[in-house]
Design a protein around this motif. Structure first.
Motif, short mmCIF file in Angstrom:
data_model
loop_
_atom_site.label_atom_id
_atom_site.label_comp_id
_atom_site.label_asym_id
_atom_site.label_seq_id
_atom_site.Cartn_x
_atom_site.Cartn_y
_atom_site.Cartn_z
N ASP A 56 0.71 -0.96 0.14
CA ASP A 56 0.04 0.46 -0.02
C ASP A 56 0.67 1.42 -0.09
O ASP A 56 1.83 1.61 1.04
CB ASP A 56 -0.79 0.20 1.56
CG ASP A 56 -2.08 -1.28 1.36
OD1 ASP A 56 -2.29 -1.57 -0.03
OD2 ASP A 56 -2.55 -1.44 2.65
N LEU A 58 0.61 5.33 0.20
CA LEU A 58 0.56 6.77 1.19
C LEU A 58 0.77 7.70 -0.22
O LEU A 58 2.08 7.72 -0.07
CB LEU A 58 0.15 7.50 2.31
CG LEU A 58 -0.86 7.88 3.15
CD1 LEU A 58 -1.61 7.78 2.26
CD2 LEU A 58 0.12 8.44 3.86
N LEU A 84 -5.49 7.27 -0.38
CA LEU A 84 -4.29 5.42 -0.26
C LEU A 84 -4.36 4.36 -1.62
O LEU A 84 -5.64 4.87 -2.53
CB LEU A 84 -4.88 4.83 0.83
CG LEU A 84 -4.55 3.45 0.53
CD1 LEU A 84 -2.98 3.50 1.43
CD2 LEU A 84 -5.90 2.53 1.72
N LEU A 85 -3.02 4.36 -1.97
CA LEU A 85 -2.96 3.50 -3.25
C LEU A 85 -3.03 2.12 -2.98
O LEU A 85 -1.52 2.09 -2.66
CB LEU A 85 -2.17 3.99 -4.15
CG LEU A 85 -1.77 5.76 -4.21
CD1 LEU A 85 -0.76 5.52 -5.26
CD2 LEU A 85 -3.02 5.68 -5.18
N PRO A 86 -4.42 1.14 -2.83
CA PRO A 86 -3.85 -0.13 -1.92
C PRO A 86 -3.43 -0.56 -3.43
O PRO A 86 -2.63 -0.88 -4.40
CB PRO A 86 -5.25 -0.91 -2.18
CG PRO A 86 -5.95 0.63 -2.78
CD PRO A 86 -5.12 1.62 -3.21
N ARG A 87 -2.76 -1.73 -2.20
CA ARG A 87 -1.42 -2.47 -2.93
C ARG A 87 -2.65 -3.76 -4.11
O ARG A 87 -3.46 -4.00 -3.73
CB ARG A 87 -1.35 -3.80 -3.03
CG ARG A 87 -2.13 -4.57 -1.42
CD ARG A 87 -0.87 -5.92 -0.46
NE ARG A 87 -1.60 -6.38 0.73
CZ ARG A 87 -1.84 -5.62 1.77
NH1 ARG A 87 -1.61 -4.47 1.78
NH2 ARG A 87 -2.91 -6.78 2.29
N ARG A 91 -2.29 1.61 -11.01
CA ARG A 91 -2.10 3.53 -11.07
C ARG A 91 -1.32 4.37 -12.05
O ARG A 91 -0.51 3.22 -12.22
CB ARG A 91 -1.83 3.57 -9.66
CG ARG A 91 -0.32 3.71 -9.28
CD ARG A 91 0.32 2.67 -8.70
NE ARG A 91 -0.70 1.85 -7.80
CZ ARG A 91 0.31 1.22 -6.22
NH1 ARG A 91 0.52 1.96 -5.50
NH2 ARG A 91 -0.96 0.81 -5.80
N THR A 104 5.50 10.11 -1.24
CA THR A 104 4.71 8.87 -0.90
C THR A 104 5.62 8.14 0.78
O THR A 104 6.84 8.38 0.64
CB THR A 104 4.95 8.02 -2.06
OG1 THR A 104 6.66 7.69 -2.32
CG2 THR A 104 4.44 8.52 -3.40
N HIS A 106 5.49 3.87 2.49
CA HIS A 106 5.18 2.77 1.95
C HIS A 106 5.50 2.00 3.30
O HIS A 106 6.99 2.21 3.68
CB HIS A 106 5.18 2.25 1.04
CG HIS A 106 6.21 2.10 -0.21
ND1 HIS A 106 7.53 1.32 0.30
CD2 HIS A 106 7.19 3.33 -0.72
CE1 HIS A 106 8.32 1.65 -0.83
NE2 HIS A 106 7.77 2.71 -1.39
#
Length: 162
Positions: A56, A58, A84-87, A91, A104, A106
């Motif tokens: 994930d 941020l 939040l860019l989820p796993r 993207r 970023t 993580h």
């Protein structure tokens, strides 16, 4: 003892030359559990669509603006946007006319190890450390790099070895 970081984002951005793109700053403290990067994309630059299978991420927009496409949905990015860019999510980023500066964070990836596990086959794929970005000519700095750390352009797959 671990290094500590005490800086302002404005100070980190101001310390980088205006023409510098890619990673302006990276968290480097030894023994850390977190990775963080401050990245600048020039106007209209893109980070091509990709999927991060393990982490994930941020993303916090600091300056400029642009667009995020997350699993097919487009979002405007403005200063202060927090996403939040989820796993497992696909993207892509595109900087707007004023460029884009973002932070970023993580979980830190496991460190690289030398060698292969017993019984594994040798990897026939060429090491990407020899890759050169077709846009800005920067050498890849990580063995598993898929995107240029300076401009965000995708790196071409390595040529097969013969």
């Amino acid at each position: 003892m671990q290094d500590t970081v005490n800086a302002t984002l404005a100070g980190l951005i101001a310390a980088a030359p205006k023409e510098q793109t890619g990673a302006l700053w990276r968290l480097r403290a030894a023994g850390r559990q977190l990775d963080a990067n401050l990245v600048r994309l020039p106007p209209a630059a893109e980070v091509a669509a990709h999927t991060e299978p393990d982490l994930d991420v941020l993303l916090l927009v600091i300056e400029g603006g642009g667009f995020l496409t997350l699993d097919g949905t487009a979002w405007d990015l403005v200063p202060g946007s927090l996403t939040l860019l989820p796993r497992g999510a696909t993207r892509a980023l595109r900087a707007g006319p004023d460029g884009l500066v973002y932070l970023t964070a993580h979980r830190r990836r496991a460190g690289m190890s030398i060698g292969r596990p017993p019984g594994s086959e040798p990897d026939t794929e060429q090491c990407r450390i020899h890759q050169v970005c077709g846009q800005c000519r920067r050498h890849a700095i990580e063995v598993d790099a898929r995107y240029c750390s300076r401009c965000g352009a995708p790196l071409a797959p390595p040529a097969p070895t013969t």
